[in-house]
Design an enzyme around this catalytic site. Structure first.
Site, PDB file in Angstrom:
ATOM      1  N   CYS A   1       0.711  -1.887   0.139  1.00  0.00           N
ATOM      2  CA  CYS A   1       0.107   0.237   0.360  1.00  0.00           C
ATOM      3  C   CYS A   1       0.637   1.274   0.558  1.00  0.00           C
ATOM      4  O   CYS A   1       0.630   2.044  -0.535  1.00  0.00           O
ATOM      5  CB  CYS A   1      -1.218  -0.030   1.143  1.00  0.00           C
TER       6      CYS A   1
ATOM      7  N   HIS B   1      -1.753   1.435   7.399  1.00  0.00           N
ATOM      8  CA  HIS B   1      -2.415   0.956   5.616  1.00  0.00           C
ATOM      9  C   HIS B   1      -2.133   2.780   5.009  1.00  0.00           C
ATOM     10  O   HIS B   1      -2.066   3.778   5.769  1.00  0.00           O
ATOM     11  CB  HIS B   1      -4.204   1.569   5.418  1.00  0.00           C
TER      12      HIS B   1
ATOM     13  N   ASP C   1      -8.489   4.793  -2.033  1.00  0.00           N
ATOM     14  CA  ASP C   1      -7.685   3.593  -1.541  1.00  0.00           C
ATOM     15  C   ASP C   1      -6.902   2.614  -2.361  1.00  0.00           C
ATOM     16  O   ASP C   1      -8.129   2.285  -3.188  1.00  0.00           O
ATOM     17  CB  ASP C   1      -9.213   2.546  -0.750  1.00  0.00           C
TER      18      ASP C   1
END
Length: 499
Positions: A56, A162, A180
Site C-alpha cells: 500500500c 494502511h 484507497d
C-alpha cells in the site's frame, strides 16, 4: 480443487461514504464547486491498485509521483519512464516490504530518494488543525498531494495499518476523500477528517511511533547541492559508462557479499573491506558540484543567488563532517594500514585540482559535456577574497585555452576557514570537499541492507546507526538519498558486451 477468493468487502458505512454512492457523488459535486478537488484529476489519472497485499505504501507513492510528473530517470518497460512499485527499492528491499509492509519513516526515505520534496508529520508532532490546513492546501492545487498513514480500525474496516493518498476535501462537511489503493478490498470513500486524524494518531506496534501524513511535491531546487555521480544522458552514451556501471555494481552487489564473507570485529575492518577493492578509477566516480562563472573584468561581487548556493554547499559539507561516520573514515584513511592513504583519483591539495576544475568549468560554459579534449589551462591560482564585505570566499581562477581562444574561469569552492595564512591575509580557506567527506557521503548513500550480512550482531547494529539517514539534517539527507538514487539508476543500466 481451486478455492474461491474474496471479492472486495462491504464498506462499513457509516462512518465512510462510498465515493460512487448517491451521497458520495453529491459530496464530490459540492467539493468540486467549492474548488477543493483540484488535486483529484491528476491523482485519478494515475490511480492504481497495489500489486501486493503489503504494497500500500509503494502504490500510494508511485501513484503520487506519477501524478506530479516526476521523471524516475530510468525505464519502466520498453522505452517508457514511469514509476512502478517495483522501482521503489532504495530504502528497503522489496522482499522485506512484500513480507512486512513499509514503515512511515522508510516511505519518507523512499520519496526523498526518488527526487520528490517531502514534508512529513507524525501526529505526535502536528495537530488536527495543521493537518486540515495541509489537506485544504493540496486539495485546492495539483502541485502537492497528501499521503495518509492510518489504522483501518478507526473506520471499522478489516485490516491494520494502511497508506493511501487523499484525493480531495469537502470543507462544509469536514470530510476527506481517501483514494484507497487496496481497490480489491474497498472502493474510494469519504471519511470525516477528525476520524481520519484519530486513525492516524495510533502507535505503529512495529516502530513504536505514531502514524501521520506526508506532503509530496516536486522539488524546487537542484537535487544535488554538493555531490553527484555523472549519469547524464550524454555520459551514459560515453566510453566510461561500462566502467561506472561496474563500479556501482561493486558497491551495491559485491560489497555486501564481501562483508558477509569476512569475520569482522570493528568499524575499521568494515571500512577496509569496502575500500580495499575499490576500482582504480574510483576517484572520478563521484564529483563535487562546483559553482562556475566566467571571469568578468574587475568583478569579484557575488549575486545573492550565488552566495545562497555557496552557503548551502558549505552547510552540506559541514553537516557531512559532523556525522559520526566521518570521524571513522578520516581515522581509517590516515592510518598506516589504510589501503587508501592516497585516495585514488582525489587530490586533496586544492591547487592540484585547480587546472582540472577550471577546464571542466570552461567545458561546461562552452556547452560541451562529453570530453574536455582541446581544453587546457594556461594558468591557475587559488585565492581568497571578501565578496561584498562578507566572509572570505575561496576561488579557483584559471585561464583556459581552446584552440585560438582563451576564457577566464572562476570556480567558487565551498570551504571552511582555518588559522593558517592565505596570501598574507592571516586566513586560510581550506576544508574544501576532499576524499574523506566524499567517501563518507558515498557510504551513507549505500542501501541499508548493504550491512545486513555482517556476522557480529553488535557491529552490524553500530554500522546501521552510523549510516542511518533518518536523523540526518534535511540538506544532507536529501543529498545522500539523491546519490542513492543515482547508484540505483547506474546499477540497473545494462553493460553492453565488448566488441
Amino acid at each position: 480443487m481451486a478455492m474461491a477468493g474474496l471479492y472486495q468487502r462491504v464498506l462499513p458505512s457509516p462512518p465512510a461514504i462510498d465515493f460512487a454512492s448517491s451521497e458520495g457523488k453529491q459530496l464530490f459535486i459540492e467539493a468540486l464547486h467549492n474548488g477543493t478537488m483540484e488535486g483529484f484529476y491528476k491523482l485519478i489519472s494515475c490511480f492504481q491498485t497495489q500489486s501486493e497485499p503489503a504494497y500500500c505504501g509503494l502504490a500510494s507513492l508511485s501513484m503520487v509521483l506519477n501524478a506530479l510528473a516526476i521523471d524516475p530517470g530510468r525505464k519502466w518497460k520498453g522505452p517508457w519512464s514511469w514509476f512502478d512499485e517495483t522501482m521503489l527499492d532504495c530504502c528497503e528491499p522489496l522482499e522485506k516490504v512484500k513480507a512486512n509492509g513499509i514503515s512511515f519513516g522508510k516511505l519518507v526515505c523512499l520519496a526523498h530518494c526518488v527526487g520528490a520534496k517531502v514534508d512529513a508529520f507524525r501526529t505526535s508532532h502536528s495537530t488536527i488543525e495543521e493537518f486540515r490546513k495541509y489537506v485544504m492546501t493540496c486539495s485546492t492545487s495539483d502541485d502537492c498531494h497528501v499521503i495518509s498513514s492510518y489504522h483501518r480500525a478507526g473506520f471499522k474496516q478489516a485490516g491494520t495499518g494502511h497508506f493511501s493518498p487523499i484525493g480531495g476535501y469537502h470543507a462544509g462537511k469536514d470530510m476527506a476523500l481517501i483514494l484507497d489503493v487496496a481497490r480489491f478490498k474497498y472502493p474510494p470513500h469519504w471519511v470525516p477528517l477528525p476520524l481520519l486524524w484519530e486513525a492516524m494518531d495510533k502507535v505503529d506496534k512495529t516502530t513504536r511511533h505514531r502514524r501521520g501524513f506526508m506532503l509530496i511535491s516536486r522539488p524546487q531546487r537542484a537535487p544535488s547541492l554538493l555531490y553527484t555521480l555523472d549519469i547524464s544522458w550524454n555520459f551514459l552514451q560515453s566510453c566510461k559508462h561500462e566502467s561506472w556501471v561496474s563500479t556501482a555494481r561493486y558497491l551495491m552487489d559485491d560489497v555486501p557479499f564481501l562483508l558477509m564473507s569476512e569475520d569482522l570485529k570493528d568499524i575499521d575492518q568494515v571500512l577496509s573491506v569496502v575500500f580495499t577493492y575499490l576500482p582504480s578509477n574510483f576517484g572520478e566516480f563521484i564529483k563535487w558540484v562546483a559553482e562556475v562563472q566566467r571571469r568578468e573584468d574587475g568583478g569579484q561581487n557575488l549575486s545573492q543567488e550565488e552566495k545562497g548556493r555557496l552557503a548551502a554547499k558549505e552547510e552540506v559539507l559541514n553537516q557531512v563532517q559532523e556525522v559520526g561516520l566521518f570521524q571513522h573514515v578520516t581515522k581509517y584513511l590516515s592510518s598506516a594500514n589504510s589501503c587508501c592513504t592516497e585516495f585514488s583519483g582525489h587530490k586533496d591539495n586544492l591547487p592540484d585540482i585547480a587546472a582540472s576544475v577550471c577546464c571542466q568549468g570552461a567545458e561546461f560554459l562552452a556547452g560541451k559535456y562529453l570530453s574536455s579534449n582541446g581544453f587546457f589551462c594556461k594558468e591557475t591560482c587559488v585565492k581568497c577574497f571578501n565578496a561584498n564585505g562578507d566572509k572570505p570566499i575561496t576561488v579557483v581562477s584559471g585561464t583556459v585555452v581552446n584552440g585560438n581562444s582563451e576564457q577566464g574561469v572562476d570556480v567558487l569552492v565551498p570551504s571552511f576557514l582555518t588559522k593558517v595564512g592565505c596570501s598574507g591575509s592571516g586566513i586560510s580557506c581550506r576544508m574544501h570537499p576532499k576524499g574523506d567527506d566524499v567517501l563518507t557521503a558515498l557510504l551513507l548513500a549505500l542501501p541499508m541492507d548493504t550491512w545486513s550480512g555482517i556476522k557480529d550482531e553488535k557491529l552490524m547494529q553500530e554500522m546501521y546507526r552510523l549510516v542511518s539517514t533518518e536523523n540526518l539534517p534535511t540538506l544532507l539527507q536529501e543529498e545522500v538519498l539523491h546519490l542513492r538514487r543515482q547508484l540505483l539508476v547506474l546499477k540497473k543500466q545494462e553493460v553492453s558486451p565488448s566488441g
